[in-house]
Scaffold this active site. Structure first.
Site, PDB file in Angstrom:
ATOM      1  N   ARG A  38      19.734  66.829  24.583  1.00  0.00           N
ATOM      2  CA  ARG A  38      21.008  67.274  24.281  1.00  0.00           C
ATOM      3  C   ARG A  38      20.690  68.496  23.529  1.00  0.00           C
ATOM      4  O   ARG A  38      20.134  68.501  22.504  1.00  0.00           O
ATOM      5  CB  ARG A  38      21.976  66.189  23.660  1.00  0.00           C
ATOM      6  CG  ARG A  38      23.369  67.118  23.322  1.00  0.00           C
ATOM      7  CD  ARG A  38      24.554  66.240  22.974  1.00  0.00           C
ATOM      8  NE  ARG A  38      25.013  65.897  24.033  1.00  0.00           N
ATOM      9  CZ  ARG A  38      26.340  65.343  24.056  1.00  0.00           C
ATOM     10  NH1 ARG A  38      27.073  64.993  22.898  1.00  0.00           N
ATOM     11  NH2 ARG A  38      27.025  64.454  25.213  1.00  0.00           N
ATOM     12  N   LEU A  67      35.759  67.700  27.212  1.00  0.00           N
ATOM     13  CA  LEU A  67      37.188  67.556  27.824  1.00  0.00           C
ATOM     14  C   LEU A  67      37.037  67.550  29.337  1.00  0.00           C
ATOM     15  O   LEU A  67      37.563  68.113  29.938  1.00  0.00           O
ATOM     16  CB  LEU A  67      37.723  68.857  27.437  1.00  0.00           C
ATOM     17  CG  LEU A  67      38.252  69.003  25.991  1.00  0.00           C
ATOM     18  CD1 LEU A  67      39.035  70.026  25.636  1.00  0.00           C
ATOM     19  CD2 LEU A  67      38.645  67.633  25.124  1.00  0.00           C
ATOM     20  N   TYR A 106      21.893  69.797  13.880  1.00  0.00           N
ATOM     21  CA  TYR A 106      21.069  68.843  13.506  1.00  0.00           C
ATOM     22  C   TYR A 106      19.695  69.370  13.430  1.00  0.00           C
ATOM     23  O   TYR A 106      19.392  70.335  13.620  1.00  0.00           O
ATOM     24  CB  TYR A 106      21.466  67.448  13.996  1.00  0.00           C
ATOM     25  CG  TYR A 106      22.782  66.977  13.823  1.00  0.00           C
ATOM     26  CD1 TYR A 106      23.420  66.789  12.513  1.00  0.00           C
ATOM     27  CD2 TYR A 106      23.684  66.621  14.975  1.00  0.00           C
ATOM     28  CE1 TYR A 106      24.744  66.491  12.405  1.00  0.00           C
ATOM     29  CE2 TYR A 106      25.003  66.080  14.765  1.00  0.00           C
ATOM     30  CZ  TYR A 106      25.345  66.164  13.516  1.00  0.00           C
ATOM     31  OH  TYR A 106      26.775  65.545  13.262  1.00  0.00           O
ATOM     32  N   GLY A 161      33.329  61.446  26.564  1.00  0.00           N
ATOM     33  CA  GLY A 161      33.390  60.978  24.975  1.00  0.00           C
ATOM     34  C   GLY A 161      34.645  60.417  25.033  1.00  0.00           C
ATOM     35  O   GLY A 161      34.823  59.157  25.169  1.00  0.00           O
ATOM     36  N   ARG A 162      35.540  61.298  24.483  1.00  0.00           N
ATOM     37  CA  ARG A 162      36.877  60.806  24.068  1.00  0.00           C
ATOM     38  C   ARG A 162      37.456  60.003  25.187  1.00  0.00           C
ATOM     39  O   ARG A 162      38.188  59.048  25.135  1.00  0.00           O
ATOM     40  CB  ARG A 162      37.854  61.989  23.595  1.00  0.00           C
ATOM     41  CG  ARG A 162      37.213  62.803  22.203  1.00  0.00           C
ATOM     42  CD  ARG A 162      37.901  64.051  22.159  1.00  0.00           C
ATOM     43  NE  ARG A 162      37.494  64.480  20.674  1.00  0.00           N
ATOM     44  CZ  ARG A 162      36.347  65.428  20.622  1.00  0.00           C
ATOM     45  NH1 ARG A 162      35.745  65.338  21.677  1.00  0.00           N
ATOM     46  NH2 ARG A 162      36.171  65.664  19.366  1.00  0.00           N
TER      47      ARG A 162
END
Length: 355
Positions: free
Chosen positions: A231, A302, A183, A324-325
């Protein structure tokens, strides 16, 4: 005492533990970028679940900084008002609400992931012309950006600062600057995407200039007591791209600009990169930056098992673990992890009958 469940103090804010909800786009805002009931339930349930820090999805500082037309924003007082009940609920659960301030750059005006179409959204469907360090699109089916001139760059810096001030009014206790994943700020950092020849391009110092200007502006906007995180993509995973050595230098400069913790992710500037994805694959990047730059870091990527997260913090590889996930799959992971690590879980009174 579990290292993972030790409080972490950043300036005037103390996190109750070292577990954070990583910012994850929900693509569920209205066309005006206002958060909805989805965001209140999504973020609020992770606070009920025990995460010490709740970071919103990438929240655009200007309308054209959204990744998709369904992204949230914080460019008006109406946005601050819409965020207030969400931050109030998070705070009431004992968690710390933080907002990730973002500008998508040349990755803006794209369809959300589950749309039938891919690539750039045309004006007729609510899209817009994106901006970037140059005039090259990220992918052939993305919209062609307009290269930012110095006035446009100054406007970006001011937009981040204004949004940071508005974040405090909205009830956020910390802010994160998004300079990762291809970004806008990362586009200026990476030699893969920044081919400018003015003071915002060229050597590493020139390419870091915009990110550091944003960091200094955000710090000035929020005052001395509010934590500021950033980040970054610690490496592009591509020869000739941004490297972890570059990130060590950037992290030191960010700390000097008033950033308190570097949230260490990777990738995003190259459509094709050889990324060694696996459990905790980005943790060594956070550990390297923490060791060589001497700044606090967050590890992400992960991280699934409580013992894995505990080891990361206990071994000094990172100061914070961002999930996150795994927190999408299980909002109550922190409570379960506390029990597994022999810590007394802090379930809400409303849920204690389950145990």
């Amino acid at each position: 005492m579990s290292a993972l469940f030790t409080p972490l103090t950043l300036r005037g804010v103390t996190l109750p533990n070292r577990v954070a909800l990583a910012p994850m786009c929900q693509y569920s805002a209205g066309p005006d970028g206002l958060p909805t009931d989805w965001h209140r339930v999504h973020l609020g349930s992770r606070a009920v679940g025990g995460a010490g820090l709740i970071i919103t999805e990438a929240t655009a500082v200007v309308p054209e900084g959204r990744i998709s037309p369904q992204d949230t924003g914080l460019w008006s007082d109406a946005h601050a008002e819409a965020w207030r009940p969400i931050t109030a609920f998070i705070t009431a659960q004992g968690s710390v609400p933080a907002v990730q301030l973002a500008h998508a750059g040349f990755k803006a005006s794209t369809y959300r992931p589950w749309a039938e179409r891919r690539g750039g959204v045309p004006d007729a469907e609510g899209g817009w012309s994106p901006v970037g360090p140059g005039a090259e699109p990220f992918l052939p089916d993305y919209r062609t950006p307009t290269a930012l001139d110095e006035a446009g760059i100054a406007g970006v810096v001011e937009a981040f600062a204004t949004a940071a001030r508005r974040a405090l009014d909205a009830g956020f206790a910390a802010v994160e600057i998004h300079a990762a994943h291809g970004y806008l700020l990362h586009e200026f950092l990476s030699p893969l995407t920044n081919h400018r020849t003015d003071g915002y391009g060229g050597d590493r110092a020139g390419r870091m200039r915009l990110t550091l200007e944003v960091a200094r502006a955000v710090r000035a906007a929020v005052g001395e007591a509010v934590p500021v995180l950033t980040r970054i993509s610690a490496t592009d995973w591509v020869d000739g791209g941004w490297t972890v050595e570059d990130s060590v230098v950037l992290a030191g400069e960010l700390a000097a600009a008033g950033v308190d913790l570097v949230d260490t992710s990777s990738g995003g500037a190259a459509a094709r990169a050889s990324i060694p994805v696996g459990p905790g694959y980005q943790v060594p990047l956070a550990a390297r930056i923490r060791r060589d730059a001497g700044v606090p870091t967050g590890a992400v990527g992960l991280i699934v098992e409580p013992e894995q997260a505990e080891q990361i913090v206990a071994a000094g590889e990172a100061d914070l673990v961002l999930l996150g996930r795994e927190l999408l799959r299980d909002p109550y992971w922190p409570h379960r992890a506390a029990a597994k690590l022999t810590q007394p879980p802090t379930w809400p009174h409303q849920y204690t009958r389950a145990f």
